[in-house]
Design an enzyme around this catalytic site. Structure first.
Site, mmCIF file in Angstrom:
data_model
loop_
_atom_site.group_PDB
_atom_site.id
_atom_site.type_symbol
_atom_site.label_atom_id
_atom_site.label_comp_id
_atom_site.label_asym_id
_atom_site.label_seq_id
_atom_site.Cartn_x
_atom_site.Cartn_y
_atom_site.Cartn_z
ATOM 1 N N GLN A 87 -5.156 -1.894 9.476
ATOM 2 C CA GLN A 87 -4.956 -3.181 8.794
ATOM 3 C C GLN A 87 -5.552 -4.327 9.613
ATOM 4 O OE1 GLN A 87 -3.496 -3.620 5.662
ATOM 5 N NE2 GLN A 87 -4.195 -5.722 5.903
ATOM 6 N N LYS A 107 0.848 -1.205 0.000
ATOM 7 C CA LYS A 107 0.000 0.000 0.000
ATOM 8 C C LYS A 107 0.876 1.245 0.000
ATOM 9 C CE LYS A 107 -3.881 -2.369 2.093
ATOM 10 N NZ LYS A 107 -4.550 -2.822 3.295
ATOM 11 N N ASP A 126 -11.406 2.359 3.719
ATOM 12 C CA ASP A 126 -11.692 0.939 3.485
ATOM 13 C C ASP A 126 -13.199 0.691 3.302
ATOM 14 O OD1 ASP A 126 -9.570 -0.779 3.186
ATOM 15 O OD2 ASP A 126 -9.224 -1.044 5.342
#
Ligand code: NAP
Length: 278
Positions: free
Chosen positions: A92, A48, A115
């Site tokens: 994460q 990322k 997200d």
């Protein structure tokens, strides 16, 4: 059979995004929080950061020890929520067992929820309102559109009902006027169902689970799985070698859905920045 080349499409989109970001007065900024030392998560986070840098998005990874408490993590999220220099916050997953994942995801300001896992954004997606959306299904829709695949009126079968892939995928396909069926581990006669799919999306986490007998000739097959085969080699939920001659289009693993996922995350970060900066 045509291979849906997610890697090539991702690179093309990233180049366009880099151009877009170079013209933005305020650069998008993404805070990535990694708790613990799960090796797969460390790889995802590194990828990322690499793609963000390539596009010109400022990203920072906050690496916290496994022993971090839920209260400490929530406090950090509150701090980044209030800090206008961060447009996106990503925690994460998976989190260590002693931390309540739902509580953490719901602590993120929905505007910064790149997200798209906050119930506010999931609800908006379900209601058909503009929202921050999960990157994996968003990348799949982008790929289907890039290859001019008609979705309207088609039967789409989504195998897997997770909050991060299966459920939002179903909502997005429905929004494109596909007729959607969602299957899961309790579905009876799964092969009968998958054989009726014009578009088959598989997200179950079972190596090479979908074989040629489960696929309708000419179907479009999207493989979300990231699994290891008997030799420890990366593979998908679809047995690519078996299915490739039955499907009209198919995504490979690696090089299909994965690169699109990261690309869409960056697109969400740019969007979050534009919405917050105005
Ligand atoms: P998950 O949360 O473990 O969910 C798996 C889903 O598959 C569940 O709904 C489960 O049904 C269903 N399932 C499991 N075994 C099944 C079977 N034999 N038949 C039918 N359905 C079955 O997984 P996930 O997070 O959605 O991820 C799925 C896969 O995609 C994993 O390999 C993951 O690594 C990969 N992934 C890839 C990307 C990418 O960017 N490429 C992104 C996210 C995930 P129940 O609900 O009944 O248990």
């Amino acid at each position: 059979m045509t291979i849906l080349d997610g890697k090539a499409l991702a690179q093309k989109m990233q180049a366009q995004m880099a151009k877009e970001v170079s013209q933005m007065a305020v650069k998008p900024a993404l805070m990535v929080i990694l708790v613990g030392d799960d090796p797969a998560s460390a790889v995802y986070v590194r990828n990322k950061a690499r793609v963000a840098e390539k596009i010109g998005i400022h990203s920072e990874t906050l690496r916290l020890p496994e022993t971090t408490t839920e209260a400490e993590l929530l406090e950090l999220i509150t701090k980044y929520n209030a800090d206008p220099s961060w447009h996106g916050i990503l925690v994460q997953l998976p989190l260590p067992k002693h931390i309540d994942e739902g509580r953490v995801l719901h602590a993120i300001d929905p505007k910064k929820d790149v997200d798209g896992f906050h119930s506010y954004n999931m609800g908006r997606l379900m209601a058909g309102h503009p929202a921050m959306v999960p990157s994996t299904p968003a990348g799949i829709i982008e790929m289907l559109k890039a290859y001019d695949i008609t979705l309207s009126g088609k039967h789409a079968v989504v195998v897997g009902r997770s909050n991060i892939v299966g459920k939002p995928m179903a909502m997005m396909l429905l929004a494109e006027n596909a007729t959607v069926t969602v299957a899961h581990s309790k579905t009876a006669d799964l092969a009968d169902l998958t054989r009726s799919a014009d578009i088959l999306v598989v997200a179950i986490g079972r190596a090479k689970f979908v074989t040629a007998e489960m696929v309708k000739p000419g179907a479009v097959v999207i493989d979300v799985g990231m699994d290891r085969d008997e030799n420890g080699k990366l593979c998908g939920d679809v047995d690519f070698e078996d299915v490739k001659d039955v499907a009209s289009l198919i995504t490979p693993v690696p090089g299909g859905v994965g690169p699109m996922t990261i690309t869409m995350l960056m697109q969400q970060t740019i969007k979050a920045c534009r919405e917050q900066v105005g």
